[in-house]
Motif scaffolding. Structure first.
Motif, PDB file in Angstrom:
ATOM      1  N   GLY A  81      52.385 -25.712  15.924  1.00 32.06           N
ATOM      2  CA  GLY A  81      53.762 -26.056  15.576  1.00 32.06           C
ATOM      3  C   GLY A  81      53.936 -27.551  15.373  1.00 32.06           C
ATOM      4  N   PHE A  82      52.935 -28.180  14.813  1.00 32.34           N
ATOM      5  CA  PHE A  82      52.891 -29.632  14.674  1.00 32.34           C
ATOM      6  C   PHE A  82      52.971 -29.994  13.200  1.00 32.34           C
ATOM      7  N   VAL A  83      53.802 -30.953  12.860  1.00 33.97           N
ATOM      8  CA  VAL A  83      53.904 -31.409  11.476  1.00 33.97           C
ATOM      9  C   VAL A  83      52.885 -32.531  11.276  1.00 33.97           C
ATOM     10  N   VAL A  84      51.821 -32.236  10.554  1.00 34.72           N
ATOM     11  CA  VAL A  84      50.752 -33.202  10.325  1.00 34.72           C
ATOM     12  C   VAL A  84      51.163 -34.126   9.188  1.00 34.72           C
ATOM     13  N   GLU A  85      51.116 -35.418   9.453  1.00 37.11           N
ATOM     14  CA  GLU A  85      51.478 -36.407   8.435  1.00 37.11           C
ATOM     15  C   GLU A  85      50.298 -37.256   8.002  1.00 37.11           C
ATOM     16  N   GLY A  86      49.178 -37.095   8.644  1.00 35.24           N
ATOM     17  CA  GLY A  86      47.991 -37.853   8.284  1.00 35.24           C
ATOM     18  C   GLY A  86      46.908 -37.626   9.305  1.00 35.24           C
ATOM     19  N   HIS A  87      45.728 -38.174   9.038  1.00 34.19           N
ATOM     20  CA  HIS A  87      44.638 -38.044   9.986  1.00 34.19           C
ATOM     21  C   HIS A  87      43.589 -39.127   9.746  1.00 34.19           C
ATOM     22  N   LEU A  88      42.822 -39.365  10.792  1.00 36.06           N
ATOM     23  CA  LEU A  88      41.707 -40.305  10.766  1.00 36.06           C
ATOM     24  C   LEU A  88      40.507 -39.567  11.334  1.00 36.06           C
ATOM     25  N   VAL A  89      39.413 -39.558  10.609  1.00 38.76           N
ATOM     26  CA  VAL A  89      38.219 -38.853  11.067  1.00 38.76           C
ATOM     27  C   VAL A  89      37.064 -39.842  11.132  1.00 38.76           C
ATOM     28  N   GLU A  90      36.390 -39.857  12.271  1.00 41.32           N
ATOM     29  CA  GLU A  90      35.179 -40.640  12.434  1.00 41.32           C
ATOM     30  C   GLU A  90      34.080 -39.673  12.849  1.00 41.32           C
ATOM     31  N   VAL A  91      33.034 -39.570  12.039  1.00 44.11           N
ATOM     32  CA  VAL A  91      31.913 -38.689  12.322  1.00 44.11           C
ATOM     33  C   VAL A  91      30.736 -39.586  12.698  1.00 44.11           C
ATOM     34  N   TYR A  92      30.115 -39.303  13.856  1.00 43.58           N
ATOM     35  CA  TYR A  92      29.033 -40.139  14.362  1.00 43.58           C
ATOM     36  C   TYR A  92      27.687 -39.455  14.199  1.00 43.58           C
ATOM     37  N   GLY A  93      26.670 -40.227  13.871  1.00 47.49           N
ATOM     38  CA  GLY A  93      25.323 -39.695  13.699  1.00 47.49           C
ATOM     39  C   GLY A  93      24.388 -40.797  13.256  1.00 47.49           C
ATOM     40  N   LYS A  94      23.413 -40.453  12.421  1.00 45.64           N
ATOM     41  CA  LYS A  94      22.446 -41.421  11.910  1.00 45.64           C
ATOM     42  C   LYS A  94      22.587 -41.510  10.395  1.00 45.64           C
ATOM     43  N   CYS A  95      22.621 -42.737   9.882  1.00 44.73           N
ATOM     44  CA  CYS A  95      22.683 -42.955   8.440  1.00 44.73           C
ATOM     45  C   CYS A  95      21.347 -42.563   7.812  1.00 44.73           C
ATOM     46  N   PRO A  96      21.265 -42.466   6.478  1.00 43.77           N
ATOM     47  CA  PRO A  96      20.006 -42.068   5.836  1.00 43.77           C
ATOM     48  C   PRO A  96      18.809 -42.937   6.238  1.00 43.77           C
ATOM     49  N   ASP A  97      19.017 -44.254   6.353  1.00 45.52           N
ATOM     50  CA  ASP A  97      17.904 -45.136   6.726  1.00 45.52           C
ATOM     51  C   ASP A  97      17.435 -44.871   8.153  1.00 45.52           C
ATOM     52  N   CYS A  98      18.387 -44.759   9.087  1.00 46.36           N
ATOM     53  CA  CYS A  98      18.033 -44.583  10.495  1.00 46.36           C
ATOM     54  C   CYS A  98      17.517 -43.177  10.801  1.00 46.36           C
ATOM     55  N   SER A  99      17.914 -42.193  10.014  1.00 43.46           N
ATOM     56  CA  SER A  99      17.434 -40.832  10.270  1.00 43.46           C
ATOM     57  C   SER A  99      15.975 -40.662   9.844  1.00 43.46           C
ATOM     58  N   GLN A 100      15.443 -41.621   9.085  1.00 47.30           N
ATOM     59  CA  GLN A 100      14.042 -41.566   8.661  1.00 47.30           C
ATOM     60  C   GLN A 100      13.105 -42.076   9.736  1.00 47.30           C
ATOM     61  N   THR A 101      13.625 -42.855  10.696  1.00 49.93           N
ATOM     62  CA  THR A 101      12.781 -43.388  11.759  1.00 49.93           C
ATOM     63  C   THR A 101      12.797 -42.402  12.917  1.00 49.93           C
ATOM     64  N   PRO A 102      11.621 -42.107  13.466  1.00 45.76           N
ATOM     65  CA  PRO A 102      11.573 -41.132  14.553  1.00 45.76           C
ATOM     66  C   PRO A 102      12.261 -41.679  15.808  1.00 45.76           C
ATOM     67  N   SER A 103      12.928 -40.780  16.500  1.00 47.91           N
ATOM     68  CA  SER A 103      13.581 -41.167  17.761  1.00 47.91           C
ATOM     69  C   SER A 103      12.520 -41.326  18.832  1.00 47.91           C
ATOM     70  N   THR A 104      12.723 -42.296  19.696  1.00 51.52           N
ATOM     71  CA  THR A 104      11.818 -42.499  20.811  1.00 51.52           C
ATOM     72  C   THR A 104      12.376 -41.725  21.994  1.00 51.52           C
ATOM     73  N   PRO A 105      11.621 -40.749  22.497  1.00 53.75           N
ATOM     74  CA  PRO A 105      12.138 -39.981  23.639  1.00 53.75           C
ATOM     75  C   PRO A 105      12.222 -40.864  24.860  1.00 53.75           C
ATOM     76  N   THR A 106      13.270 -40.657  25.637  1.00 49.96           N
ATOM     77  CA  THR A 106      13.410 -41.434  26.864  1.00 49.96           C
ATOM     78  C   THR A 106      12.640 -40.728  27.965  1.00 49.96           C
ATOM     79  N   THR A 107      12.013 -41.506  28.836  1.00 48.86           N
ATOM     80  CA  THR A 107      11.274 -40.934  29.964  1.00 48.86           C
ATOM     81  C   THR A 107      12.052 -41.197  31.232  1.00 48.86           C
ATOM     82  N   GLU A 108      12.004 -40.225  32.092  1.00 47.80           N
ATOM     83  CA  GLU A 108      12.719 -40.379  33.359  1.00 47.80           C
ATOM     84  C   GLU A 108      11.760 -40.347  34.494  1.00 47.80           C
TER      85      GLU A 108
END
Length: 148
Positions: free
Chosen positions: A121-148
Motif C-alpha cells: 500500500g505504498f506509493v513509490v515515487e522513485g528508487h535507488l539501487v546499488e548492486v555489489y559484486g566484482k567488476c569484469p576486471d576483478c572477476s578475472q582474478t582468482p579470489s584468495t581463500p582466507t585461512t583460519e
C-alpha cells in the motif's frame, strides 16, 4: 526539457519558490554531471556565486532529495554523494574489490517497484539501487581463500 528545467518544474509543482540561489545550485549540480559530495557542490557553487552559503546548498539538497530529483547515495562508503536524476531512479553496480562504480541508465525495475508498492500500500515515487559484486576486471582474478 533539460534536467535543470525538469528540476525547476518539480519545485514549481511542489509550490516552492525558484530563488536565484536554488537556480545556481541546480545548474551547478547539472553541469558537474556526476556524483558529488555536498562540500564539492558548495565549492563549485561558491566559485560561481561566492555569496551563496553552506546552509543554502545543504537546504536545497535536502529539498531536492525530498522531491526525488536528486538521489543521495553512499556507493558502499560512509560519504554521501548526490546526483541529479530527474527520472526518479538511479542504479549502480559497485565493485567490492576496486570500488569501481558502473552507472546504469536504463531501468528494468519499474514493474517490480510497482508490485512492491501495491503489496504494501505504498506509493513509490522513485528508487535507488546499488548492486555489489566484482567488476569484469576483478572477476578475472582468482579470489584468495582466507585461512583460519
Amino acid at each position: 526539457m533539460s534536467m535543470v528545467e525538469q528540476t525547476l518544474q518539480a519545485l514549481r509543482d511542489a509550490g516552492l519558490k525558484i530563488t536565484a540561489s536554488r537556480r545556481v545550485i541546480i545548474e551547478t549540480l547539472a553541469e558537474m554531471d556526476r556524483h558529488v559530495t555536498a562540500a564539492e557542490l558548495l565549492e563549485a557553487v561558491q566559485r560561481r556565486v561566492p555569496e551563496i552559503g553552506k546552509a543554502s546548498v545543504y537546504r536545497t539538497l535536502d529539498v531536492l532529495v525530498r522531491l526525488n530529483v536528486v538521489q543521495a547515495c553512499t556507493l558502499g562508503s560512509t560519504t554521501t554523494t548526490y546526483i541529479l536524476t530527474a527520472a526518479g531512479h538511479h542504479h549502480h553496480l559497485v565493485c567490492l574489490v576496486c570500488n569501481r562504480t558502473i552507472e546504469i541508465d536504463e531501468c528494468i525495475l519499474d514493474e517490480a517497484t510497482e508490485a512492491i508498492g501495491r503489496k504494501f500500500g505504498f506509493v513509490v515515487e522513485g528508487h535507488l539501487v546499488e548492486v555489489y559484486g566484482k567488476c569484469p576486471d576483478c572477476s578475472q582474478t582468482p579470489s584468495t581463500p582466507t585461512t583460519e
